[in-house]
Motif scaffolding. Structure first.
Motif, PDB file in Angstrom:
ATOM      1  N   UNK A   1      44.379  36.939  39.946  1.00 57.66           N
ATOM      2  CA  UNK A   1      43.582  38.105  39.493  1.00 57.66           C
ATOM      3  C   UNK A   1      42.684  37.228  38.575  1.00 57.66           C
ATOM      4  N   UNK A   2      43.296  36.648  37.370  1.00 55.78           N
ATOM      5  CA  UNK A   2      42.574  36.168  35.928  1.00 55.78           C
ATOM      6  C   UNK A   2      41.751  35.165  36.247  1.00 55.78           C
TER       7      UNK A   2
ATOM      8  N   UNK B   1      64.075  37.341  52.409  1.00 56.29           N
ATOM      9  CA  UNK B   1      62.979  38.672  52.646  1.00 56.29           C
ATOM     10  C   UNK B   1      62.274  38.955  50.974  1.00 56.29           C
ATOM     11  N   UNK B   2      62.741  38.447  50.239  1.00 52.05           N
ATOM     12  CA  UNK B   2      61.701  38.053  48.996  1.00 52.05           C
ATOM     13  C   UNK B   2      60.802  37.893  49.327  1.00 52.05           C
ATOM     14  N   UNK B   3      61.026  36.627  49.191  1.00 47.64           N
ATOM     15  CA  UNK B   3      59.700  35.303  49.309  1.00 47.64           C
ATOM     16  C   UNK B   3      58.457  36.059  50.561  1.00 47.64           C
ATOM     17  N   UNK B   4      59.300  36.450  51.275  1.00 54.40           N
ATOM     18  CA  UNK B   4      58.165  36.341  53.235  1.00 54.40           C
ATOM     19  C   UNK B   4      57.360  38.430  52.581  1.00 54.40           C
ATOM     20  N   UNK B   5      58.165  39.102  51.529  1.00 48.63           N
ATOM     21  CA  UNK B   5      57.551  40.327  51.336  1.00 48.63           C
ATOM     22  C   UNK B   5      56.985  40.749  50.361  1.00 48.63           C
ATOM     23  N   UNK B   6      57.027  39.122  49.080  1.00 47.13           N
ATOM     24  CA  UNK B   6      56.313  39.572  48.143  1.00 47.13           C
ATOM     25  C   UNK B   6      54.330  37.905  48.855  1.00 47.13           C
ATOM     26  N   UNK B   7      55.057  37.508  49.896  1.00 46.70           N
ATOM     27  CA  UNK B   7      53.697  36.470  50.265  1.00 46.70           C
ATOM     28  C   UNK B   7      53.021  37.335  51.480  1.00 46.70           C
ATOM     29  N   UNK B   8      54.097  38.138  51.545  1.00 45.01           N
ATOM     30  CA  UNK B   8      52.692  39.548  52.941  1.00 45.01           C
ATOM     31  C   UNK B   8      51.234  39.793  51.803  1.00 45.01           C
ATOM     32  N   UNK B   9      50.821  40.470  52.397  1.00 46.93           N
ATOM     33  CA  UNK B   9      49.825  40.847  52.125  1.00 46.93           C
ATOM     34  C   UNK B   9      49.157  41.896  50.774  1.00 46.93           C
ATOM     35  N   UNK B  10      49.166  41.092  49.947  1.00 47.73           N
ATOM     36  CA  UNK B  10      48.896  42.138  48.338  1.00 47.73           C
ATOM     37  C   UNK B  10      47.667  42.043  48.095  1.00 47.73           C
ATOM     38  N   UNK B  11      46.392  41.511  49.265  1.00 45.84           N
ATOM     39  CA  UNK B  11      44.835  41.710  48.307  1.00 45.84           C
ATOM     40  C   UNK B  11      44.674  42.189  47.522  1.00 45.84           C
ATOM     41  N   UNK B  12      45.335  43.497  47.978  1.00 46.74           N
ATOM     42  CA  UNK B  12      44.226  45.167  47.184  1.00 46.74           C
ATOM     43  C   UNK B  12      44.892  44.908  45.840  1.00 46.74           C
ATOM     44  N   UNK B  13      46.246  44.188  45.147  1.00 46.95           N
ATOM     45  CA  UNK B  13      46.965  44.365  44.118  1.00 46.95           C
ATOM     46  C   UNK B  13      45.576  43.160  42.781  1.00 46.95           C
ATOM     47  N   UNK B  14      45.302  42.194  44.368  1.00 51.99           N
ATOM     48  CA  UNK B  14      44.669  40.873  42.882  1.00 51.99           C
ATOM     49  C   UNK B  14      43.417  40.968  43.301  1.00 51.99           C
ATOM     50  N   UNK B  15      42.917  41.550  43.978  1.00 52.17           N
ATOM     51  CA  UNK B  15      40.955  43.131  43.729  1.00 52.17           C
ATOM     52  C   UNK B  15      41.595  43.623  42.624  1.00 52.17           C
ATOM     53  N   UNK B  16      42.177  44.324  42.546  1.00 55.70           N
ATOM     54  CA  UNK B  16      42.457  45.817  41.411  1.00 55.70           C
ATOM     55  C   UNK B  16      42.732  44.455  40.020  1.00 55.70           C
ATOM     56  N   UNK B  17      43.212  43.792  39.530  1.00 61.34           N
ATOM     57  CA  UNK B  17      43.419  42.660  38.775  1.00 61.34           C
ATOM     58  C   UNK B  17      42.082  41.805  38.257  1.00 61.34           C
ATOM     59  N   UNK B  18      41.551  41.903  39.173  1.00 57.10           N
ATOM     60  CA  UNK B  18      40.192  41.341  39.408  1.00 57.10           C
ATOM     61  C   UNK B  18      39.286  41.602  38.695  1.00 57.10           C
ATOM     62  N   UNK B  19      39.082  42.788  39.282  1.00 58.78           N
ATOM     63  CA  UNK B  19      37.952  43.589  39.053  1.00 58.78           C
ATOM     64  C   UNK B  19      38.310  44.231  37.529  1.00 58.78           C
ATOM     65  N   UNK B  20      39.576  44.806  37.703  1.00 59.84           N
ATOM     66  CA  UNK B  20      39.784  45.399  35.554  1.00 59.84           C
ATOM     67  C   UNK B  20      39.582  43.429  34.763  1.00 59.84           C
ATOM     68  N   UNK B  21      39.777  42.533  35.628  1.00 60.52           N
ATOM     69  CA  UNK B  21      39.866  41.133  34.025  1.00 60.52           C
ATOM     70  C   UNK B  21      38.381  41.792  33.641  1.00 60.52           C
TER      71      UNK B  21
END
Lengths: 320, 288
Positions: free
Chosen positions: B104-105, B153-173
């Motif tokens: 996001x940054x 499990x960890x890698x696949x879960x972390x790689x799954x759709x977290x687009x919303x989180x990136x967008x939140x950080x983008x908006x903030x930064x």
């Protein structure tokens, strides 16, 4: 906050754009370094699977053979000719059509009541109603099998005690009630999330607006009709579409509550895909991929409508 | 709230509030029914099996039977499942927060070649639900040797759709003033220092939201851990373990209830403790 914001831009040696400054090459390297985890993880576990779903869907593959064999669009023809696929598609839509309106409208009513500062214990009620949201769907699904048990489940015990159903009702064991019960549990499980959406929406209406309306002599019904409702309209669109999107993803609940049965009466699309890909004796990954692609496209379509609707809603809000 | 009515004025006020208290009473009954399944579950976890069948409606057990918990924890291996779930959840939250904040940054504050492509791909996959990509995901993980492992499990879960989180950080930064980074740069701070010492600490509210939402979705995840642990029962998370447990011991109601209580307790406790963050995190989805 140790770094104070300096008043003047001492550094500005000329017009610059971020990233094109001196040392831009180093900065670009850092940018990609920062993006690397996302590019790798997201690329491998989200983008690649989306793309290769399409390729898989053109093959016949059971997952054991070394390589899938290309069969063109045969899977798609077979999917579209399978009455069980259409059964699942119909169930998924039924789920959406029944769950979403109840969820959206009932939560709005409760939210309006809970939003009033005169309501006693409102925080406590919100907590109670929100509680199911944080619990694990798969575990709730299993617990619900027992809660709705025809012989000793508490629901049937209560019905029997009240004399409403002396023989007990096998809620999850018969085709006529299984889907309805699952939808009921779904609404209960996610009620709190829509409620919080509505409460957030209601918070955007400033208190002064209500004060002014009261000074003008508007009663509670008039305030609701002429002030609250028009201001909530854009949120109605967003909340409805978020709820629609959520209602298309019910795998955890359905698989743990009914497993798609009895007699496929709750086999929504996701469970249909799961059955062909993982639960069948000979998995048909190509066939299941074709279903996944078709349904993925359907969801994309819903998402696209969502974007358009949100944009339209924004415009209404801008004009208001 | 209001004290007992002592004068006529307070009496009148109480009377005016009566409808609200009536509504509250109705809601209280509704809320009790609402959380009844959980009360029933906890109560059943403390009863003998016979008591669950015969006195299913009584919420208080005759005498608490703690052996149910022992059975769930040791025999049904929920101790192990709980540990697996904690490992998966903590690691996933750390990876997701780190990678989403960094991405996001980078996207929000820097202009680089390929930026539009990255943003385009992210937005295009915003609506893709996790379940529909599971087949190639499992196949890829198998080829990488990640299937049947917690790392997978960890890698696949972390790689799954977290687009919303990136967008939140983008908006903030994007909302932060430019001068902030520039003044630090003159002070000789590098790219990484600016991010880790200035930007990330400022983004604490976003980090709280992303942490809570990722925690919730990972702790409650089912489909991915299910298909990743088909041939390794010892790696099950609580949600997968629960389904397996009732499949094998369908008649052990009190054991099932104890296992469910063990699995739900951590997430419910965390919710009660951090309620504000949960509610605000979810409400943020509508406001933005």
């Amino acid at each position: 906050m140790t770094v104070a914001v300096r008043p003047a831009r001492v550094s500005a040696a000329g017009p610059r754009r971020p990233g094109r400054a001196p040392g831009a090459a180093r900065s670009t390297a850092y940018v990609w370094l920062f993006l690397a985890p996302t590019v790798l993880l997201y690329g491998a576990f989200t983008v690649y699977p989306i793309v290769s779903s399409y390729l898989y869907s053109l093959t016949d593959w059971n997952g054991f053979d070394a390589s899938p064999s290309f069969i063109g669009l045969a899977n798609y023809r077979e999917v579209l000719a399978d009455p069980m696929f259409w059964n699942s598609f119909r169930l998924t839509l039924t789920f959406m059509v029944l769950a979403v309106p109840v969820q959206v409208l009932a939560t709005l009513l409760i939210a309006i009541v809970l939003n009033s500062p005169r309501m006693p214990l409102r925080k406590l009620f919100r907590t109670a109603l929100f509680l199911p949201v944080v619990t694990t769907t798969a575990i709730v699904g299993v617990v619900m099998q027992f809660v709705f048990d025809p012989a000793s489940g508490p629901v049937n015990l209560a019905l029997r005690e009240a004399g409403l159903a002396p023989d007990g009702i096998d809620f999850l064991g018969q085709s006529s009630t299984a889907l309805g019960t699952t939808i009921g549990v779904y609404v209960w499980k996610w009620f709190g999330i829509t409620l919080v959406y509505w409460l957030a929406a209601l918070q955007t209406v400033p208190n002064e607006v209500y004060e002014a309306a009261r000074l003008d002599g508007a009663g509670a019904p008039a305030t609701l009709r002429y002030i609250t409702m028009p201001l909530l309209k854009p949120f109605l669109v967003i909340i409805t579409l978020l709820s629609i999107e959520a209602s298309l993803q019910v795998f955890d609940l359905v698989l743990t509550m009914t497993g798609g049965g009895p007699f496929y009466s709750t086999e929504v699309i996701e469970v249909y895909i799961y059955r062909w890909a993982f639960a069948a004796t000979i998995p048909r990954l190509g066939y299941a991929s074709a279903v996944a692609v078709l349904f993925g496209l359907f969801i994309c379509l819903v998402g696209m409508v969502q974007l358009l609707a949100v944009r339209a809603a924004r415009r209404t809000r801008g004009a208001a | 709230m209001s004290a007992f009515p002592v004068s006529r004025r307070t009496w009148r006020r109480t009377l005016r509030r009566l409808p609200w208290w009536l509504a509250a009473a109705a809601l209280a009954v509704g809320c009790l029914i609402w959380i009844y399944p959980f009360l029933w579950m906890v109560s059943a976890s403390l009863k003998t099996s016979a008591e669950v069948f015969t006195k299913g409606l009584d919420l208080l057990p005759e005498a608490p039977v703690w052996e149910n918990y022992e059975r769930a924890w040791v025999e049904a291996q929920f101790g192990k499942y709980l540990l697996n779930t904690v490992i998966v959840t903590v690691c996933t939250v750390v990876v997701v927060v780190a990678r989403c904040a960094m991405a996001g940054y980078a996207i929000a504050r820097h202009d680089f070649r390929g930026r539009k492509v990255v943003v385009g791909v992210l937005v295009a996959t915003l609506f893709v639900p996790a379940g529909y990509t599971i087949i190639p995901l499992v196949d890829l993980s198998q080829q990488l040797g990640l299937l049947n492992s917690l790392t997978g499990v960890i890698l696949a879960t972390s790689g799954a759709a977290n687009v919303a989180a990136i967008l939140l950080y983008m908006g903030f930064f994007r909302g932060l003033p430019k001068e902030l980074a520039e003044s630090a740069l003159i002070d000789g701070a590098g790219f990484a220092t600016v991010f880790f010492r200035i930007m990330l600490p400022l983004a604490k509210p976003v980090t709280a939201t992303v942490t809570v939402l990722t925690f919730l979705s990972t702790w409650n995840a089912f489909f991915l851990p299910l298909v990743f642990t088909f041939s390794r029962p010892d790696l099950r998370t609580v949600s997968v373990g629960m389904l397996a447990f009732v499949g094998e011991n369908g008649t052990d109601w009190s054991g099932m209830a104890a296992a469910a209580t063990i699995s739900l307790l951590p997430v419910v406790a965390l919710f009660i403790a951090l309620q504000r963050h949960f509610v605000e995190g979810i409400a943020g989805a509508v406001k933005s």
